[in-house]
Design a protein around this motif. Structure first.
Motif, PDB file in Angstrom:
ATOM      1  N   GLY A 166       0.813  -1.213   0.000  1.00  0.00           N
ATOM      2  CA  GLY A 166       0.000   0.000   0.000  1.00  0.00           C
ATOM      3  C   GLY A 166       0.844   1.260   0.000  1.00  0.00           C
ATOM      4  O   GLY A 166       0.487   2.251   0.630  1.00  0.00           O
ATOM      5  N   GLU A 167       1.953   1.208  -0.756  1.00  0.00           N
ATOM      6  CA  GLU A 167       2.938   2.285  -0.674  1.00  0.00           C
ATOM      7  C   GLU A 167       3.510   2.654  -2.042  1.00  0.00           C
ATOM      8  O   GLU A 167       3.686   1.797  -2.900  1.00  0.00           O
ATOM      9  N   LEU A 168       3.819   3.919  -2.168  1.00  0.00           N
ATOM     10  CA  LEU A 168       4.435   4.454  -3.378  1.00  0.00           C
ATOM     11  C   LEU A 168       5.667   5.236  -2.920  1.00  0.00           C
ATOM     12  O   LEU A 168       5.556   6.091  -2.043  1.00  0.00           O
ATOM     13  N   ARG A 169       6.838   4.929  -3.464  1.00  0.00           N
ATOM     14  CA  ARG A 169       8.086   5.632  -3.103  1.00  0.00           C
ATOM     15  C   ARG A 169       8.387   6.678  -4.169  1.00  0.00           C
ATOM     16  O   ARG A 169       8.285   6.388  -5.370  1.00  0.00           O
ATOM     17  N   VAL A 170       8.759   7.885  -3.706  1.00  0.00           N
ATOM     18  CA  VAL A 170       9.025   8.974  -4.646  1.00  0.00           C
ATOM     19  C   VAL A 170      10.334   9.686  -4.299  1.00  0.00           C
ATOM     20  O   VAL A 170      10.801   9.667  -3.161  1.00  0.00           O
ATOM     21  N   ASP A 171      10.906  10.302  -5.318  1.00  0.00           N
ATOM     22  CA  ASP A 171      12.054  11.189  -5.161  1.00  0.00           C
ATOM     23  C   ASP A 171      11.505  12.590  -5.373  1.00  0.00           C
ATOM     24  O   ASP A 171      11.263  13.010  -6.510  1.00  0.00           O
ATOM     25  N   TRP A 172      11.288  13.313  -4.259  1.00  0.00           N
ATOM     26  CA  TRP A 172      10.610  14.607  -4.328  1.00  0.00           C
ATOM     27  C   TRP A 172      11.077  15.495  -3.177  1.00  0.00           C
ATOM     28  O   TRP A 172      11.317  15.004  -2.078  1.00  0.00           O
ATOM     29  N   ASP A 173      11.208  16.767  -3.439  1.00  0.00           N
ATOM     30  CA  ASP A 173      11.564  17.728  -2.393  1.00  0.00           C
ATOM     31  C   ASP A 173      10.282  18.098  -1.651  1.00  0.00           C
ATOM     32  O   ASP A 173       9.393  18.740  -2.229  1.00  0.00           O
TER      33      ASP A 173
END
Length: 176
Positions: A166-173
């Motif tokens: 149930g998770e989404l990993r992101v590269d975001w400031d």
């Protein structure tokens, strides 16, 4: 009887068309004609999803019109059909491929940064010209309660999608 978890809303009946009980249909599918590929349709009526069969269908200008079996009168269609959502069983949808997701599968996922900090949950998605956009709303378990718009760019901003977790990993400031 179908439960809400077993159906997917794919359109809506917006008005009547002509005098023979046909209706104008607003489709959420892309392209819009794909709504006709899913049969039978279900309409929400008196607290339950009720099956209806298409008697006819066609493109009309920029929209769609349909005739439903058992409805051959304009006023009957207006009273009983206009405003109803059109749903189909989820089981009718084709399986998504590798690294492909239905929007409905992404809604509700926790959005986390690579370092584990939590940005909130995917509330909805928007279609834009360049790419789709995730609408992420912060909540009591996230960094803050801010709403963020993140581009759906797998391999860039979106690093990983784990539906089971149930998770989404992101590269975001998170300050952006």
């Amino acid at each position: 009887m179908l439960t809400p978890d077993e159906v997917l809303v794919v359109g809506r009946i917006v008005s009547v068309h002509g005098v023979k009980g046909w209706v104008k249909v607003y489709s959420y599918t892309d392209p819009i004609e794909n709504i006709f590929d899913y049969q039978p349709w279900y309409l929400f009526d008196d607290g339950a999803w009720r099956e209806v069969k298409l008697g006819g269908r066609r493109r009309q200008g920029k929209g769609l019109v349909a005739g439903l079996d058992g409805y051959d009168d304009r006023e009957q269609a207006r009273r009983e059909l206009v405003g109803r959502e059109i749903a189909v069983p989820r089981s009718q949808l084709p399986e998504s491929g590798d690294d492909e997701y239905y929007w409905r599968d992404l809604i509700g996922l926790r959005v986390k940064l690579d370092d584990g900090r939590d940005l909130g949950r995917v509330h909805s998605l928007m279609e834009t010209g360049a790419n789709d956009v995730l609408v992420v709303r912060g909540d009591g378990d996230s960094l803050d309660r801010q709403e963020r718009l993140l581009p759906w760019t797998p391999g860039q901003v979106v690093r990983d999608v784990d539906l089971d977790a149930g998770e989404l990993r992101v590269d975001w400031d998170p300050e952006f």
